[in-house]
Design a protein around this motif. Structure first.
Motif, PDB file in Angstrom:
ATOM      1  N   ALA A   1      43.246  64.624 -61.547  1.00 15.20           N
ATOM      2  CA  ALA A   1      43.216  63.067 -61.902  1.00 15.20           C
ATOM      3  C   ALA A   1      43.750  62.135 -61.009  1.00 15.20           C
ATOM      4  CB  ALA A   1      44.413  62.965 -63.290  1.00 15.20           C
ATOM      5  N   VAL A   2      44.650  62.399 -60.258  1.00 16.11           N
ATOM      6  CA  VAL A   2      45.053  61.717 -58.990  1.00 16.11           C
ATOM      7  C   VAL A   2      43.774  61.369 -57.945  1.00 16.11           C
ATOM      8  CG1 VAL A   2      45.839  63.352 -57.310  1.00 16.11           C
ATOM      9  CG2 VAL A   2      47.091  61.128 -57.516  1.00 16.11           C
ATOM     10  N   ASP A   3      42.630  62.122 -58.146  1.00 13.95           N
ATOM     11  CA  ASP A   3      41.681  62.042 -57.227  1.00 13.95           C
ATOM     12  C   ASP A   3      40.850  60.922 -57.404  1.00 13.95           C
ATOM     13  OD1 ASP A   3      42.690  64.340 -55.446  1.00 13.95           O
ATOM     14  OD2 ASP A   3      41.723  65.671 -56.909  1.00 13.95           O
ATOM     15  N   ALA A   4      40.951  60.247 -58.356  1.00 13.64           N
ATOM     16  CA  ALA A   4      40.025  59.210 -59.097  1.00 13.64           C
ATOM     17  C   ALA A   4      39.653  58.228 -58.101  1.00 13.64           C
ATOM     18  CB  ALA A   4      40.336  58.427 -60.386  1.00 13.64           C
ATOM     19  N   PRO A   5      40.488  57.842 -57.143  1.00 13.32           N
ATOM     20  CA  PRO A   5      39.812  56.779 -56.232  1.00 13.32           C
ATOM     21  C   PRO A   5      38.945  57.479 -55.208  1.00 13.32           C
ATOM     22  CG  PRO A   5      42.389  56.609 -56.543  1.00 13.32           C
ATOM     23  CD  PRO A   5      41.922  57.886 -57.336  1.00 13.32           C
TER      24      PRO A   5
ATOM     25  N   LEU B   1      36.816  59.894 -55.845  1.00 11.17           N
ATOM     26  CA  LEU B   1      35.839  60.143 -56.658  1.00 11.17           C
ATOM     27  C   LEU B   1      34.659  59.011 -56.903  1.00 11.17           C
ATOM     28  CD1 LEU B   1      37.277  63.003 -58.853  1.00 11.17           C
ATOM     29  CD2 LEU B   1      35.915  63.557 -56.775  1.00 11.17           C
ATOM     30  N   ALA B   2      35.326  58.043 -56.730  1.00 12.09           N
ATOM     31  CA  ALA B   2      34.632  56.704 -57.269  1.00 12.09           C
ATOM     32  C   ALA B   2      33.469  56.354 -56.332  1.00 12.09           C
ATOM     33  CB  ALA B   2      35.534  55.444 -57.436  1.00 12.09           C
ATOM     34  N   ASP B   3      32.496  55.539 -57.196  1.00 12.02           N
ATOM     35  CA  ASP B   3      31.213  55.200 -56.401  1.00 12.02           C
ATOM     36  C   ASP B   3      31.340  54.434 -55.296  1.00 12.02           C
ATOM     37  OD1 ASP B   3      30.375  56.427 -58.752  1.00 12.02           O
ATOM     38  OD2 ASP B   3      29.074  54.579 -59.437  1.00 12.02           O
ATOM     39  N   ARG B   4      32.688  53.854 -55.172  1.00  8.97           N
ATOM     40  CA  ARG B   4      33.130  53.041 -53.846  1.00  8.97           C
ATOM     41  C   ARG B   4      34.440  53.481 -53.828  1.00  8.97           C
ATOM     42  NH1 ARG B   4      32.609  46.591 -53.236  1.00  8.97           N
ATOM     43  NH2 ARG B   4      34.048  46.384 -51.244  1.00  8.97           N
ATOM     44  N   THR B   5      34.638  54.456 -52.898  1.00 10.13           N
ATOM     45  CA  THR B   5      35.950  55.140 -52.730  1.00 10.13           C
ATOM     46  C   THR B   5      37.143  54.038 -52.262  1.00 10.13           C
ATOM     47  OG1 THR B   5      35.414  55.765 -50.378  1.00 10.13           O
ATOM     48  CG2 THR B   5      34.929  57.401 -52.271  1.00 10.13           C
ATOM     49  N   ASP B   6      38.328  54.394 -52.605  1.00  8.91           N
ATOM     50  CA  ASP B   6      39.440  53.733 -51.882  1.00  8.91           C
ATOM     51  C   ASP B   6      40.423  54.888 -51.354  1.00  8.91           C
ATOM     52  OD1 ASP B   6      41.639  52.315 -51.485  1.00  8.91           O
ATOM     53  OD2 ASP B   6      41.572  51.028 -53.455  1.00  8.91           O
ATOM     54  N   ILE B   7      40.195  55.192 -50.332  1.00  7.86           N
ATOM     55  CA  ILE B   7      41.107  56.381 -49.786  1.00  7.86           C
ATOM     56  C   ILE B   7      42.649  56.032 -49.581  1.00  7.86           C
ATOM     57  CG2 ILE B   7      41.241  57.784 -47.769  1.00  7.86           C
ATOM     58  CD1 ILE B   7      38.980  58.327 -49.550  1.00  7.86           C
ATOM     59  N   PRO B   8      42.911  54.646 -49.100  1.00  5.02           N
ATOM     60  CA  PRO B   8      44.497  54.490 -49.309  1.00  5.02           C
ATOM     61  C   PRO B   8      44.948  54.583 -50.531  1.00  5.02           C
ATOM     62  CG  PRO B   8      43.147  52.526 -47.765  1.00  5.02           C
ATOM     63  CD  PRO B   8      41.935  53.591 -48.280  1.00  5.02           C
ATOM     64  N   ALA B   9      44.362  54.015 -51.492  1.00  2.37           N
ATOM     65  CA  ALA B   9      45.002  54.324 -52.963  1.00  2.37           C
ATOM     66  C   ALA B   9      45.003  55.486 -53.247  1.00  2.37           C
ATOM     67  CB  ALA B   9      43.722  53.317 -53.934  1.00  2.37           C
TER      68      ALA B   9
ATOM     69  N   ALA C   1      32.438  54.657 -47.408  1.00  2.00           N
ATOM     70  CA  ALA C   1      33.118  54.469 -46.097  1.00  2.00           C
ATOM     71  C   ALA C   1      33.925  55.992 -45.483  1.00  2.00           C
ATOM     72  CB  ALA C   1      34.378  53.585 -45.977  1.00  2.00           C
ATOM     73  N   VAL C   2      34.392  56.631 -46.675  1.00  2.00           N
ATOM     74  CA  VAL C   2      34.964  58.008 -46.423  1.00  2.00           C
ATOM     75  C   VAL C   2      34.717  58.714 -47.776  1.00  2.00           C
ATOM     76  CG1 VAL C   2      36.817  59.423 -45.666  1.00  2.00           C
ATOM     77  CG2 VAL C   2      36.779  57.144 -44.804  1.00  2.00           C
ATOM     78  N   ALA C   3      34.172  59.825 -47.588  1.00  2.00           N
ATOM     79  CA  ALA C   3      33.572  60.711 -48.480  1.00  2.00           C
ATOM     80  C   ALA C   3      34.588  61.992 -48.384  1.00  2.00           C
ATOM     81  CB  ALA C   3      32.123  61.228 -48.671  1.00  2.00           C
ATOM     82  N   THR C   4      34.933  62.531 -49.561  1.00  2.00           N
ATOM     83  CA  THR C   4      35.824  63.665 -49.622  1.00  2.00           C
ATOM     84  C   THR C   4      34.912  64.985 -49.985  1.00  2.00           C
ATOM     85  OG1 THR C   4      37.712  62.173 -49.986  1.00  2.00           O
ATOM     86  CG2 THR C   4      38.082  64.915 -50.384  1.00  2.00           C
ATOM     87  N   LEU C   5      34.989  65.825 -49.340  1.00  2.00           N
ATOM     88  CA  LEU C   5      34.245  67.104 -49.585  1.00  2.00           C
ATOM     89  C   LEU C   5      35.179  67.965 -50.242  1.00  2.00           C
ATOM     90  CD1 LEU C   5      31.201  68.718 -48.756  1.00  2.00           C
ATOM     91  CD2 LEU C   5      32.500  69.720 -46.928  1.00  2.00           C
ATOM     92  N   TRP C   6      34.755  68.496 -51.196  1.00  2.00           N
ATOM     93  CA  TRP C   6      35.566  69.084 -52.391  1.00  2.00           C
ATOM     94  C   TRP C   6      35.456  70.643 -52.471  1.00  2.00           C
ATOM     95  CZ3 TRP C   6      39.483  66.319 -54.144  1.00  2.00           C
ATOM     96  CH2 TRP C   6      39.377  64.820 -53.864  1.00  2.00           C
ATOM     97  N   ALA C   7      36.170  71.701 -52.543  1.00  2.00           N
ATOM     98  CA  ALA C   7      35.880  72.989 -52.754  1.00  2.00           C
ATOM     99  C   ALA C   7      34.859  73.503 -54.097  1.00  2.00           C
ATOM    100  CB  ALA C   7      37.308  73.812 -53.041  1.00  2.00           C
ATOM    101  N   SER C   8      35.201  72.440 -55.125  1.00  2.00           N
ATOM    102  CA  SER C   8      34.227  72.629 -56.213  1.00  2.00           C
ATOM    103  C   SER C   8      34.542  71.339 -57.128  1.00  2.00           C
ATOM    104  CB  SER C   8      34.452  73.877 -57.025  1.00  2.00           C
ATOM    105  OG  SER C   8      35.553  73.790 -57.683  1.00  2.00           O
ATOM    106  N   PRO C   9      33.492  71.054 -57.991  1.00  2.00           N
ATOM    107  CA  PRO C   9      33.933  69.833 -58.849  1.00  2.00           C
ATOM    108  C   PRO C   9      35.104  70.167 -59.881  1.00  2.00           C
ATOM    109  CG  PRO C   9      31.535  70.131 -58.908  1.00  2.00           C
ATOM    110  CD  PRO C   9      32.343  71.391 -58.157  1.00  2.00           C
ATOM    111  N   GLU C  10      35.268  71.453 -60.278  1.00  2.00           N
ATOM    112  CA  GLU C  10      36.368  71.830 -61.270  1.00  2.00           C
ATOM    113  C   GLU C  10      37.769  71.714 -60.773  1.00  2.00           C
ATOM    114  OE1 GLU C  10      32.573  72.537 -62.329  1.00  2.00           O
ATOM    115  OE2 GLU C  10      33.410  73.533 -60.762  1.00  2.00           O
ATOM    116  N   THR C  11      37.809  71.520 -59.318  1.00  2.00           N
ATOM    117  CA  THR C  11      39.126  71.848 -58.631  1.00  2.00           C
ATOM    118  C   THR C  11      39.705  70.426 -58.599  1.00  2.00           C
ATOM    119  OG1 THR C  11      38.225  71.740 -56.445  1.00  2.00           O
ATOM    120  CG2 THR C  11      38.668  73.880 -57.358  1.00  2.00           C
ATOM    121  N   THR C  12      38.854  69.228 -58.880  1.00  2.00           N
ATOM    122  CA  THR C  12      39.630  67.773 -58.671  1.00  2.00           C
ATOM    123  C   THR C  12      40.433  67.612 -59.650  1.00  2.00           C
ATOM    124  OG1 THR C  12      37.776  67.044 -59.889  1.00  2.00           O
ATOM    125  CG2 THR C  12      37.441  66.923 -57.624  1.00  2.00           C
TER     126      THR C  12
END
Length: 308
Positions: A29-33, A35-43, A16-27
C-alpha cells in the motif's frame, strides 16, 4: 497513453523515475506514489518506515527515457520487462529483469533524432511546457539523458521527452553534453559525493534514494559509463587491484566467508596503513549515504579493491 506496448518490442520510461518490481503481487500500500502514472518518489520514500525502505520487492529503478525490452503485457496494467541499460549478467544476459506499470512506459521511437544527447547534471530538475512555464514533469534526476529539440532560449533548453509530442523545457544550466571521454576517478568521486546523506533505499538508483550498488551505477552513468546494477556483477566488470594500491575513486567490495559479495563502496582516500581505509557508500545500517573510515566489521569482510 498513445500507442500500446507490444511484447518483443522496445519501450522507454516516460516518468522521471520508474521503480522495477519483483512482481506486481509484491507491491505494498505504501508504494502507491511509486506506482502512479506520474510517480512521486520523494513522497514514496518519506512515507516508508525503516523496514519498508529495504523491502526486497524493489529490484532497481529506471530513469526517464531509459530503454526496456517488453517481454509480456498483462491486462491489469503491468509489463514484464528487461532493463537493457542495467547489465545483470547473472540474472539475464540482456539486462535487469522485472516488472513495471505499463502507464510508466511509452513505445520506443522507431528513429532517434540525430542530435548529441544531453545529460542532467543538476541533482534534480523539472520539465516545463514553455520556458519558465507550466510544470509538466518534476523530479528528473542526475544522469538522465535527454535529446535536445533546438537551441536554448532565455536560459531554457527544449528537449524531447518520452510520451510528449511537443518539446518540453528545462533550465539550460541543468544540462551538459554527454562526455565523449572516460571520466577521471576524481570526477566520479565528486559526483557520488553530491549524493551524501541521500536516504538508503533497497534497489534505489536516484538522487532521492539509493542502495550501495545503485550509488556506484548512478555515479558512473552520469558520465556515460554503463556499469552493472548489482555489486557482484560490478566486481566481475572491474579490474582487481592489490590491496594497498587503491586510490580515491576506486571500489571496495565486501563479502562474508563463503558468501557472494554483498556490499560496495567508493574509495575516498589512499590508505596510509592497512587498517586506515575510507569510503563513501550507501550504508544499510545508517540508512543513508555516508563517508567514513572502514569499521572493524567492514575491514573484516573486505575482499578486494577494484578499478573501473
Amino acid at each position: 497513453m498513445g500507442m500500446t506496448l507490444d511484447a518483443g518490442r522496445n519501450a522507454v520510461v516516460r516518468v522521471a523515475v520508474a521503480t522495477l518490481w519483483a512482481s506486481p503481487e509484491t507491491t505494498r500500500a505504501v508504494d502507491a506514489p511509486a506506482l502512479a502514472d506520474r510517480t512521486d518518489i520523494p513522497a514514496w520514500i518519506s512515507a516508508m518506515n525503516r523496514d519498508q525502505q529495504v523491502g526486497e520487492c524493489v529490484l532497481s529503478q529506471l530513469l526517464l527515457g531509459e530503454r526496456v525490452l517488453v517481454e509480456e503485457v498483462r491486462a491489469d496494467g503491468w509489463a514484464r520487462v528487461v532493463a537493457v541499460e542495467q547489465p545483470a549478467a547473472k540474472l539475464d544476459p540482456r539486462g535487469y529483469p522485472g516488472w513495471l506499470p505499463t502507464a510508466q512506459l511509452s513505445p520506443a521511437p522507431r528513429e532517434t533524432p540525430p542530435a548529441q544527447p544531453l545529460v542532467v547534471d543538476a541533482t534534480t530538475t523539472s520539465l516545463h511546457a514553455d520556458p519558465a512555464g507550466e510544470l509538466v514533469l518534476d523530479g528528473v534526476i542526475l544522469g538522465t539523458r535527454l535529446l535536445p529539440a533546438g537551441p536554448a532560449r532565455d536560459g531554457w533548453r527544449p528537449v524531447h521527452a518520452p510520451g510528449h509530442r511537443q518539446p518540453l523545457w528545462t533550465p539550460d544550466g541543468h544540462l551538459v553534453p554527454v562526455s565523449t571521454r572516460p571520466p577521471t576517478a576524481d570526477e566520479v568521486l565528486a559526483m557520488a559525493s553530491r549524493l551524501r546523506d541521500v536516504v538508503y533505499i533497497w534497489g534505489g538508483v536516484s538522487a532521492y534514494g539509493v542502495d550501495c550498488s545503485g550509488l556506484v551505477h548512478l555515479a558512473w552513468r552520469r558520465f556515460g559509463v554503463r556499469l552493472p546494477r548489482d555489486a557482484d556483477d560490478q566486481a566481475d566488470a572491474t579490474t582487481p587491484l592489490l590491496l594497498g594500491a587503491e586510490r580515491p575513486g576506486d571500489l571496495y567490495f565486501f563479502a562474508r566467508p563463503g558468501r557472494p559479495i554483498h556490499h560496495i563502496g567508493i574509495v575516498t582516500a589512499a590508505p596510509d596503513s592497512p587498517d586506515r581505509r575510507r569510503m563513501l557508500h550507501a550504508c544499510y545500517t545508517q540508512r543513508r549515504v555516508i563517508e567514513e573510515p572502514l569499521s572493524a566489521d567492514r575491514a573484516a569482510t573486505l575482499v578486494g579493491a577494484h578499478r573501473v
